[in-house]
Design a protein around this motif. Structure first.
Motif, PDB file in Angstrom:
ATOM      1  N   ASN A 104       0.848  -1.184   0.000  1.00 24.55           N
ATOM      2  CA  ASN A 104       0.000   0.000   0.000  1.00 24.55           C
ATOM      3  C   ASN A 104       0.885   1.236   0.000  1.00 24.55           C
ATOM      4  O   ASN A 104       1.571   1.510   0.984  1.00 24.55           O
ATOM      5  CB  ASN A 104      -0.924  -0.002   1.221  1.00 24.55           C
ATOM      6  N   ALA A 105       0.845   1.977  -1.071  1.00 28.53           N
ATOM      7  CA  ALA A 105       1.686   3.170  -1.198  1.00 28.53           C
ATOM      8  C   ALA A 105       1.372   4.205  -0.126  1.00 28.53           C
ATOM      9  O   ALA A 105       2.246   4.990   0.249  1.00 28.53           O
ATOM     10  CB  ALA A 105       1.518   3.783  -2.582  1.00 28.53           C
ATOM     11  N   ASN A 106       0.158   4.210   0.415  1.00 25.12           N
ATOM     12  CA  ASN A 106      -0.179   5.172   1.464  1.00 25.12           C
ATOM     13  C   ASN A 106       0.456   4.811   2.804  1.00 25.12           C
ATOM     14  O   ASN A 106       0.484   5.623   3.711  1.00 25.12           O
ATOM     15  CB  ASN A 106      -1.694   5.295   1.618  1.00 25.12           C
ATOM     16  N   THR A 107       0.991   3.595   2.913  1.00 26.91           N
ATOM     17  CA  THR A 107       1.719   3.190   4.109  1.00 26.91           C
ATOM     18  C   THR A 107       3.113   3.811   4.112  1.00 26.91           C
ATOM     19  O   THR A 107       3.604   4.246   5.144  1.00 26.91           O
ATOM     20  CB  THR A 107       1.820   1.649   4.184  1.00 26.91           C
ATOM     21  N   PHE A 108       3.745   3.858   2.921  1.00 22.74           N
ATOM     22  CA  PHE A 108       5.055   4.507   2.791  1.00 22.74           C
ATOM     23  C   PHE A 108       5.349   4.750   1.319  1.00 22.74           C
ATOM     24  O   PHE A 108       5.369   3.815   0.518  1.00 22.74           O
ATOM     25  CB  PHE A 108       6.174   3.646   3.385  1.00 22.74           C
ATOM     26  N   THR A 109       5.547   6.000   0.979  1.00 19.39           N
ATOM     27  CA  THR A 109       6.008   6.398  -0.349  1.00 19.39           C
ATOM     28  C   THR A 109       7.088   7.438  -0.166  1.00 19.39           C
ATOM     29  O   THR A 109       6.910   8.403   0.585  1.00 19.39           O
ATOM     30  CB  THR A 109       4.856   6.981  -1.197  1.00 19.39           C
ATOM     31  N   CYS A 110       8.202   7.248  -0.850  1.00 23.28           N
ATOM     32  CA  CYS A 110       9.306   8.196  -0.757  1.00 23.28           C
ATOM     33  C   CYS A 110       9.894   8.452  -2.135  1.00 23.28           C
ATOM     34  O   CYS A 110      10.099   7.525  -2.912  1.00 23.28           O
ATOM     35  CB  CYS A 110      10.391   7.648   0.162  1.00 23.28           C
ATOM     36  N   GLY A 111      10.151   9.703  -2.399  1.00 24.71           N
ATOM     37  CA  GLY A 111      10.856  10.095  -3.607  1.00 24.71           C
ATOM     38  C   GLY A 111      12.079  10.921  -3.244  1.00 24.71           C
ATOM     39  O   GLY A 111      12.052  11.691  -2.284  1.00 24.71           O
ATOM     40  N   ALA A 112      13.150  10.730  -3.988  1.00 28.23           N
ATOM     41  CA  ALA A 112      14.352  11.554  -3.851  1.00 28.23           C
ATOM     42  C   ALA A 112      14.581  12.206  -5.204  1.00 28.23           C
ATOM     43  O   ALA A 112      14.493  11.533  -6.242  1.00 28.23           O
ATOM     44  CB  ALA A 112      15.556  10.719  -3.439  1.00 28.23           C
ATOM     45  N   ARG A 135      -3.848  16.156  -2.182  1.00 27.68           N
ATOM     46  CA  ARG A 135      -4.144  14.861  -2.828  1.00 27.68           C
ATOM     47  C   ARG A 135      -5.448  14.271  -2.325  1.00 27.68           C
ATOM     48  O   ARG A 135      -5.826  14.445  -1.166  1.00 27.68           O
ATOM     49  CB  ARG A 135      -3.008  13.872  -2.575  1.00 27.68           C
ATOM     50  N   GLN A 136      -6.095  13.528  -3.195  1.00 26.94           N
ATOM     51  CA  GLN A 136      -7.283  12.745  -2.859  1.00 26.94           C
ATOM     52  C   GLN A 136      -6.785  11.326  -2.589  1.00 26.94           C
ATOM     53  O   GLN A 136      -6.239  10.684  -3.479  1.00 26.94           O
ATOM     54  CB  GLN A 136      -8.250  12.753  -4.036  1.00 26.94           C
ATOM     55  N   TRP A 137      -6.938  10.838  -1.371  1.00 28.63           N
ATOM     56  CA  TRP A 137      -6.387   9.551  -0.973  1.00 28.63           C
ATOM     57  C   TRP A 137      -7.396   8.436  -1.187  1.00 28.63           C
ATOM     58  O   TRP A 137      -8.582   8.594  -0.919  1.00 28.63           O
ATOM     59  CB  TRP A 137      -5.945   9.586   0.490  1.00 28.63           C
ATOM     60  N   MET A 138      -6.901   7.303  -1.654  1.00 23.25           N
ATOM     61  CA  MET A 138      -7.721   6.097  -1.820  1.00 23.25           C
ATOM     62  C   MET A 138      -7.023   4.949  -1.095  1.00 23.25           C
ATOM     63  O   MET A 138      -5.806   4.962  -0.929  1.00 23.25           O
ATOM     64  CB  MET A 138      -7.856   5.754  -3.306  1.00 23.25           C
TER      65      MET A 138
END
Length: 187
Positions: A104-112, A135-138
């Motif tokens: 689940n990307a809403n658990t952890f998403t990181c960009g550098a 953002r609209q979260w799903m």
């Protein structure tokens, strides 16, 4: 004899330098790339702290399992959709990498992101912050986000509070010069 002593001294210095703690990016040096930046942080996690991650974009050449990967910035819409990087800010970076929770990307998403001009860091951090907040979260909601810099790199992450707090502490442990510009709850 002098040559042998000098050679021995050089090897001893190299050995001692390689055994030391990572003190961050020394003045005048740079991180090799966004992938190396994220992987240097991820590698400090104990096995008990790790969770299933993937990195990179969806292409065969960039997609990685259990490590960060290159995220192609030529598709600004996809970068925005996947990592929360604002489509209109794409001209401020020249490379990107990602590390995302596999379930689940809403658990952890990181960009550098490598900034073309580090003088833009406040402006870019504000644009990323605004983009994440609107953002609209799903499929669940992330609790928290952080946005900061390490040298010429911007790091933005959102997810569950405990995971983001651990990630922030890992960044600080690896890169003593990390500067956190924003850290807030997502409401």
């Amino acid at each position: 004899m002098k040559k042998m002593l000098v050679t021995l001294f050089v090897f001893m210095m190299l050995f001692l330098c390689s055994c030391g703690k990572n003190e961050g990016i020394p003045d005048g040096q740079t991180v090799p790339d966004a992938v190396a930046l994220l992987n240097s942080i991820w590698q400090t996690y104990d096995e008990s702290e790790k969770f299933a991650v993937a990195g990179g974009d969806y292409s065969n050449e960039n997609n990685r399992i259990d490590e960060a990967g290159v995220y192609d910035i030529t598709d600004a819409t996809e970068l925005d959709y996947s990592l929360g990087f604002p489509e209109g800010s794409i001209s401020k970076i020249d490379q990107a990498a990602s590390l995302v929770h596999m379930m689940n990307a809403n658990t952890f998403t990181c960009g550098a992101y490598h900034m073309k001009n580090s003088a833009d860091k406040q402006l870019l951090a504000g644009e990323i912050k605004s983009n994440i907040e609107k953002r609209q979260w799903m499929c669940g909601f992330p609790d928290k986000y952080i946005i900061g810099t390490v040298g010429d790199y911007m790091i933005a992450a959102f997810g569950k509070r405990d995971i983001i707090d651990t990630f922030k502490s890992k960044i600080s442990a690896v890169y003593e010069n990390a500067d956190f510009i924003y850290e807030d709850n997502i409401e």
